[in-house]
Design a protein around this motif. Sequence first.
Motif, PDB file in Angstrom:
ATOM      1  N   GLU A 188       0.917  -1.151   0.146  1.00 29.99           N
ATOM      2  CA  GLU A 188       0.057   0.051   0.116  1.00 29.99           C
ATOM      3  C   GLU A 188       0.951   1.240   0.087  1.00 29.99           C
ATOM      4  N   SER A 189       2.028   1.267   0.905  1.00 32.01           N
ATOM      5  CA  SER A 189       2.585   2.514   0.820  1.00 32.01           C
ATOM      6  C   SER A 189       3.444   2.771  -0.337  1.00 32.01           C
ATOM      7  N   GLU A 192       0.884   4.126  -2.960  1.00 35.19           N
ATOM      8  CA  GLU A 192       0.598   5.715  -2.423  1.00 35.19           C
ATOM      9  C   GLU A 192       1.860   6.602  -2.720  1.00 35.19           C
ATOM     10  N   ASP A 193       3.177   6.082  -2.626  1.00 32.49           N
ATOM     11  CA  ASP A 193       4.308   6.897  -2.880  1.00 32.49           C
ATOM     12  C   ASP A 193       4.208   7.162  -4.558  1.00 32.49           C
ATOM     13  N   GLN A 196       1.098   9.554  -5.340  1.00 32.70           N
ATOM     14  CA  GLN A 196       1.028  10.827  -4.067  1.00 32.70           C
ATOM     15  C   GLN A 196       0.428  11.988  -4.689  1.00 32.70           C
ATOM     16  N   GLU A 200      -3.115  13.559  -3.534  1.00 32.79           N
ATOM     17  CA  GLU A 200      -3.335  15.022  -2.946  1.00 32.79           C
ATOM     18  C   GLU A 200      -4.040  16.016  -3.870  1.00 32.79           C
ATOM     19  N   PRO A 209      -7.636   4.608  -1.670  1.00 35.53           N
ATOM     20  CA  PRO A 209      -6.694   3.273  -1.604  1.00 35.53           C
ATOM     21  C   PRO A 209      -7.154   2.672  -0.198  1.00 35.53           C
ATOM     22  N   TYR A 210      -7.071   1.101  -0.413  1.00 39.45           N
ATOM     23  CA  TYR A 210      -7.536   0.399   0.520  1.00 39.45           C
ATOM     24  C   TYR A 210      -6.683  -1.101   0.556  1.00 39.45           C
ATOM     25  N   ARG A 219     -10.177   2.976  -5.337  1.00 35.95           N
ATOM     26  CA  ARG A 219     -11.595   3.091  -5.800  1.00 35.95           C
ATOM     27  C   ARG A 219     -11.457   4.449  -6.482  1.00 35.95           C
TER      28      ARG A 219
END
Lengths: 411, 411
Positions: A188-189, A192-193, A196, A200, A209-210, A219
């Motif tokens: 997940e990280s 997201e990285d 990002q 934002e 995110p999930y 989603r």
Amino acid sequence: MKAEILCVGTEILLGDIVNTNAQFLAKELADLGICIYYQTVVGDNPDRLKEALKIAFSRADLVITTGGLGPTKDDLTKEVCAEFFNQKLEVNEESMNYIKEYFKSQNKNMVKSNEKQACFPKDSIILKNDCGTAPGCIIKDDNNTVMLFPGPPREMIHMFKNYAKPYLQKYQKDIFESKTLRICGIGESSVEDQIQDLIEGQTNPTIAPYAKNSEVTLRITARASSKKEAKDLIEPLKNEIYSRLAPFVYGEDDTCLEFEVAKMIINKNLTISTAESCTGGLIASKLINYPGISSVFNEGMVTYTNESKMKRLGVKKETLEKYGAVSEQTATEMAMGVAKNTKSNIGISVTGIAGPGGGSEQKPVGLVYIGICINGVTKVKQLNLKGDRNRIRNITAITALNFLRLECLNI
Amino acid sequence: MKAEILCVGTEILLGDIVNTNAQFLAKELADLGICIYYQTVVGDNPDRLKEALKIAFSRADLVITTGGLGPTKDDLTKEVCAEFFNQKLEVNEESMNYIKEYFKSQNKNMVKSNEKQACFPKDSIILKNDCGTAPGCIIKDDNNTVMLFPGPPREMIHMFKNYAKPYLQKYQKDIFESKTLRICGIGESSVEDQIQDLIEGQTNPTIAPYAKNSEVTLRITARASSKKEAKDLIEPLKNEIYSRLAPFVYGEDDTCLEFEVAKMIINKNLTISTAESCTGGLIASKLINYPGISSVFNEGMVTYTNESKMKRLGVKKETLEKYGAVSEQTATEMAMGVAKNTKSNIGISVTGIAGPGGGSEQKPVGLVYIGICINGVTKVKQLNLKGDRNRIRNITAITALNFLRLECLNI
């Protein structure tokens, strides 16, 4: 329109059952573009229910309740809601006849207590219950609306879809459209990285995110005045995410990893067999959950013992003696052997230590090798997993399927 | 002590996942004798979370939260709770080291955002997370206590049982002791029929029946001043239930059917092999979930094709032609064949139509045969199941294991 979900029932409050009603309603309301900021559960207690209603209406103009419409003295949702709206309950003849007919059709006797299920405020809208005895209803005044549903999920879901949803749709201007991207192979990280800036900068569409079970979902949800407009908003963002995260995106919306892997194998006209040690049939079992797999799935072998690894898969005795059953070499021979012995294009193998026993310093619990042989070429992946036996086996199965998917992408 | 459960997460609020955390916690707290009157769900929004906390503490002195302890900017439960208690977050070195070690052991890179997971109010009690990166914590002042748990159920459950439950137990005068009886092979209404008088007469201990996945559980709970006293209250009721429902009671408390079957086979010094068609490895995979099964589990075969049924199990060509792959005769030969070919005491076989395709008028979807060969003697059970592919496969696996259990009882 702001809505809240208020589930009534001591059996939910005490954890005897899981609250699937809240999930169903939350999803349906989100799809209708109705904002929900809170869900509440309260027991079969009129004072606390009244309190919960008051709080809910201080934050929302629509409250949707489930439960408490049954015939017993505990079932008080309708009574409390009517009082909250200063309305009185009276017998509704149509509902009374329906309930009588329902009992007749089930060859059951209607008891006195069922009569209260036919009582409603005079101006309420009654929601028919085609699956049980308790009709629902909509009670409203100039500012607020409460919709009451029965507790049994089957009754509630049918009532919502057939009678409540059309009612709610009339009040919604905007349409909400979602697209879920399913991701496996990165955490997940890391996801997201890599996106990002997109997270934002989100406004419309939004990105949620999930992470669950070694998978990440994103989603994307757009609000628009038409389905087409919403899709047009989603498309460029979706493409941007694909361009950054492919090949880890394995599918979209309601699917799962094993289904996508199964479809891929079928589409590419490949046959497959499995040879599993510590996962013990989990990979075969997941693949076979896909209907239609029978055309490509040849055989699955659970070769737990050294003997069966030699006999069924042709793993060499020297390999087992020199490197051990849990080794890159054994995984290689297992994958090659199962492909060869079953005349399959693909052989997938797993050998590892799922624990809690069986580990050593050199080969600790969680050490797993996955072998994949495709048309004679074998690759092996080593995993070092943490957790209990169940987790190690599950993550191994998911990782193996994703490894297979990534390898098949290049064929 | 009055408590409330507050689950934080937009994924619950929007119905992306069902809130099993609330159920688990509700049950655990009820067992501890801690009263709960409300459960609330709120999204990842600090203002609304603050509002929900305020309401919860106006009604309770203990609030238990789940979710929002992750590394992303959305994860704000700790920040909001600390602010609510007027406490500041600072780096906790022990937690920081633990998180660093965790990443190292997983061969993953710790990113900057994970650092905030190691920050806590100075006087808080940190709850270790043995299954993930986000530790939980207990923040309190003179009147109120908040306990923060991570959202992933596995992490939350482990943390609750190991670190939070002992903490809460210290504050409870009465002890609640439960005994769960696990039942397979008869339905919920039959169970209730047979113990109707016990359910109606319940005071202390109480009996809570619950049905799920082809199993029924009866939870007997006693309130007493000591563990011994509670156990003495439970014992006679438990024995009475056993006398009425044995042999359907397969186990007690935290166990599952496959574990009990595995233990039984091991205790009786029997070896086992499986031959599965429509369940595709599910039975093998369930058995292998039991640690220690390796001493008795010889081999598992997923014989999906007719060819593999003949080659691996010795099913006769004539049998397949005359009776079909889904037949009593094929199930018999599969069970006998797998026992013989793997030199096992027990051979268990499954052949059936899991759907959605493949059914006919004579052999509809849901028709399944389970064969069990024990020391040369074979019995077959026919099932006619309803539901989707997944349900048919799961119920078949459970029924097969229970069939095996009942047969082994007599050995």
